[in-house]
Scaffold this motif. Structure first.
Motif, PDB file in Angstrom:
ATOM      1  N   VAL A 164     -58.579  44.457 -32.953  1.00  0.00           N
ATOM      2  CA  VAL A 164     -58.075  44.379 -34.751  1.00  0.00           C
ATOM      3  C   VAL A 164     -59.191  46.103 -35.185  1.00  0.00           C
ATOM      4  O   VAL A 164     -58.438  46.291 -36.055  1.00  0.00           O
ATOM      5  N   ALA A 165     -60.208  45.925 -34.334  1.00  0.00           N
ATOM      6  CA  ALA A 165     -60.626  46.941 -35.113  1.00  0.00           C
ATOM      7  C   ALA A 165     -59.230  48.450 -35.411  1.00  0.00           C
ATOM      8  O   ALA A 165     -59.140  49.465 -36.092  1.00  0.00           O
ATOM      9  N   PHE A 166     -58.640  48.579 -34.293  1.00  0.00           N
ATOM     10  CA  PHE A 166     -57.261  49.720 -34.379  1.00  0.00           C
ATOM     11  C   PHE A 166     -56.938  49.823 -35.062  1.00  0.00           C
ATOM     12  O   PHE A 166     -55.716  51.223 -35.395  1.00  0.00           O
ATOM     13  N   ILE A 167     -56.498  48.483 -36.194  1.00  0.00           N
ATOM     14  CA  ILE A 167     -55.149  48.677 -37.104  1.00  0.00           C
ATOM     15  C   ILE A 167     -55.787  49.961 -38.260  1.00  0.00           C
ATOM     16  O   ILE A 167     -54.977  50.504 -38.214  1.00  0.00           O
ATOM     17  N   TYR A 168     -57.440  49.803 -37.994  1.00  0.00           N
ATOM     18  CA  TYR A 168     -57.229  51.130 -39.514  1.00  0.00           C
ATOM     19  C   TYR A 168     -57.245  52.291 -38.524  1.00  0.00           C
ATOM     20  O   TYR A 168     -56.735  53.471 -39.539  1.00  0.00           O
ATOM     21  N   PRO A 169     -57.901  53.233 -37.833  1.00  0.00           N
ATOM     22  CA  PRO A 169     -57.477  54.309 -37.449  1.00  0.00           C
ATOM     23  C   PRO A 169     -56.393  54.454 -37.431  1.00  0.00           C
ATOM     24  O   PRO A 169     -55.487  55.923 -37.695  1.00  0.00           O
ATOM     25  N   ILE A 170     -55.177  53.469 -36.828  1.00  0.00           N
ATOM     26  CA  ILE A 170     -54.459  53.870 -36.547  1.00  0.00           C
ATOM     27  C   ILE A 170     -53.160  53.950 -37.556  1.00  0.00           C
ATOM     28  O   ILE A 170     -51.753  54.245 -38.120  1.00  0.00           O
ATOM     29  N   THR A 171     -53.725  53.713 -38.334  1.00  0.00           N
ATOM     30  CA  THR A 171     -53.104  53.078 -39.573  1.00  0.00           C
ATOM     31  C   THR A 171     -53.565  54.262 -41.012  1.00  0.00           C
ATOM     32  O   THR A 171     -52.488  55.052 -41.978  1.00  0.00           O
ATOM     33  N   ALA A 172     -54.325  54.114 -40.886  1.00  0.00           N
ATOM     34  CA  ALA A 172     -54.808  55.294 -41.356  1.00  0.00           C
ATOM     35  C   ALA A 172     -55.055  57.475 -41.520  1.00  0.00           C
ATOM     36  O   ALA A 172     -54.587  58.266 -42.268  1.00  0.00           O
ATOM     37  N   THR A 173     -54.865  57.308 -39.463  1.00  0.00           N
ATOM     38  CA  THR A 173     -54.531  58.712 -39.388  1.00  0.00           C
ATOM     39  C   THR A 173     -52.870  58.835 -39.146  1.00  0.00           C
ATOM     40  O   THR A 173     -52.528  60.257 -39.176  1.00  0.00           O
ATOM     41  N   ILE A 174     -52.418  58.143 -39.488  1.00  0.00           N
ATOM     42  CA  ILE A 174     -50.557  58.561 -39.220  1.00  0.00           C
ATOM     43  C   ILE A 174     -50.454  58.962 -41.157  1.00  0.00           C
ATOM     44  O   ILE A 174     -49.349  59.917 -40.759  1.00  0.00           O
ATOM     45  N   LYS A 175     -50.572  59.314 -42.001  1.00  0.00           N
ATOM     46  CA  LYS A 175     -50.693  59.443 -42.917  1.00  0.00           C
ATOM     47  C   LYS A 175     -49.951  61.393 -42.978  1.00  0.00           C
ATOM     48  O   LYS A 175     -48.684  61.273 -43.332  1.00  0.00           O
ATOM     49  N   PRO A 176     -50.856  61.959 -42.486  1.00  0.00           N
ATOM     50  CA  PRO A 176     -50.665  63.283 -42.715  1.00  0.00           C
ATOM     51  C   PRO A 176     -49.071  63.702 -41.919  1.00  0.00           C
ATOM     52  O   PRO A 176     -49.046  63.989 -42.633  1.00  0.00           O
ATOM     53  N   PHE A 177     -48.703  62.993 -40.987  1.00  0.00           N
ATOM     54  CA  PHE A 177     -47.879  63.295 -39.652  1.00  0.00           C
ATOM     55  C   PHE A 177     -46.946  62.707 -41.033  1.00  0.00           C
ATOM     56  O   PHE A 177     -45.359  63.143 -40.724  1.00  0.00           O
ATOM     57  N   LEU A 178     -46.615  61.610 -41.790  1.00  0.00           N
ATOM     58  CA  LEU A 178     -45.086  60.739 -42.673  1.00  0.00           C
ATOM     59  C   LEU A 178     -45.392  61.693 -44.201  1.00  0.00           C
ATOM     60  O   LEU A 178     -44.314  62.426 -44.139  1.00  0.00           O
ATOM     61  N   ALA A 179     -46.259  62.863 -44.088  1.00  0.00           N
ATOM     62  CA  ALA A 179     -46.040  63.842 -45.421  1.00  0.00           C
ATOM     63  C   ALA A 179     -46.227  65.016 -45.041  1.00  0.00           C
ATOM     64  O   ALA A 179     -45.846  66.229 -45.730  1.00  0.00           O
ATOM     65  N   LYS A 180     -45.648  65.634 -43.793  1.00  0.00           N
ATOM     66  CA  LYS A 180     -45.494  66.426 -43.563  1.00  0.00           C
ATOM     67  C   LYS A 180     -43.750  67.053 -43.446  1.00  0.00           C
ATOM     68  O   LYS A 180     -43.044  67.882 -42.430  1.00  0.00           O
ATOM     69  N   LYS A 181     -42.788  66.168 -43.763  1.00  0.00           N
ATOM     70  CA  LYS A 181     -41.586  66.794 -43.225  1.00  0.00           C
ATOM     71  C   LYS A 181     -40.782  66.891 -45.188  1.00  0.00           C
ATOM     72  O   LYS A 181     -39.782  66.866 -45.189  1.00  0.00           O
ATOM     73  N   GLY A 182     -41.438  67.167 -45.897  1.00  0.00           N
ATOM     74  CA  GLY A 182     -41.346  67.195 -47.480  1.00  0.00           C
ATOM     75  C   GLY A 182     -40.653  66.089 -48.290  1.00  0.00           C
ATOM     76  O   GLY A 182     -39.664  66.096 -48.769  1.00  0.00           O
TER      77      GLY A 182
END
Lengths: 130, 130
Positions: free
Chosen positions: B78-96
């Motif tokens: 369950v702890a996994f939910i935090y890092p895998i959600t928080a760390t994805i944002k920069p990837f989503l943000a880099k395609k304009g």
């Protein structure tokens, strides 16, 4: 009524009990205040454990509710993480903090919610698997 | 080494197994691709169930790993939910994309992660409590 599958858990004798809901809301508020203000010490830990039991083995006992479902099913306990994290952001954003500070507060909130949820669900987990 | 308490689960005969880790990483990638591309149908559901079992009753069996811990403890699932959600944002943000679209993608991702996690942890839950 919205989210009937969740309102079900506040039933007493087959209908939602406003008294029960109101008492639970007060404790919910206390959980929020504790997350923000209290150290995560043994007392806090013990209370999270008590919250977990109030969703499983002690459900309805604190308020002496008659004929209420005997458990809040596990799947809703973890699903809770999403709305309670997503909906907090506008509240964090309305006091004039910088975007960076809002993001930091939001991350701290998210982590504290996940941690709370892990502790609450302990009583659902098979022996030796926690 | 960072996160030794997590690396432990990739042990074989008391030390981390790079082969095991590499095979798990491939399947992790498949889970991400499936979330993004596949309908959440029975086949998807069955595979999430299989992922859960591979963290509990079938851990190490798929890759025939010798002397690996017999379970990934629930709390880390369950702890996994935090890092895998928080760390994805920069990837989503880099395609304009617009900020609004990034936030929508991030919310969709967050929900899909929570849903996956609920399904994976089913095999940890006591009879009748899921």
């Amino acid at each position: 009524m919205e989210n009937e599958h969740l309102v079900y858990y506040f039933n007493s004798n087959d209908k939602p009990s406003p008294e029960y809901l109101s008492k639970v809301r007060k404790r919910f508020k206390q959980w929020v205040l504790d997350i923000c203000n209290k150290p995560f010490d043994q007392e806090w830990l013990d209370y999270q454990n008590e919250i977990g039991l109030r969703h499983t083995y002690k459900k309805g006992k604190t308020d002496n509710v008659k004929n209420t479902p005997s458990i809040v099913n596990y799947r809703y306990m973890v699903a809770f993480i999403y709305p309670i994290t997503a909906t907090i952001k506008p509240f964090l954003a309305k006091k004039g903090h910088s975007q960076e500070d809002i993001d930091k507060m939001h991350n701290a909130w998210f982590k504290a919610v996940v941690l709370s949820d892990i502790l609450w669900t302990k009583s659902y987990i098979k022996e030796g698997k926690f």
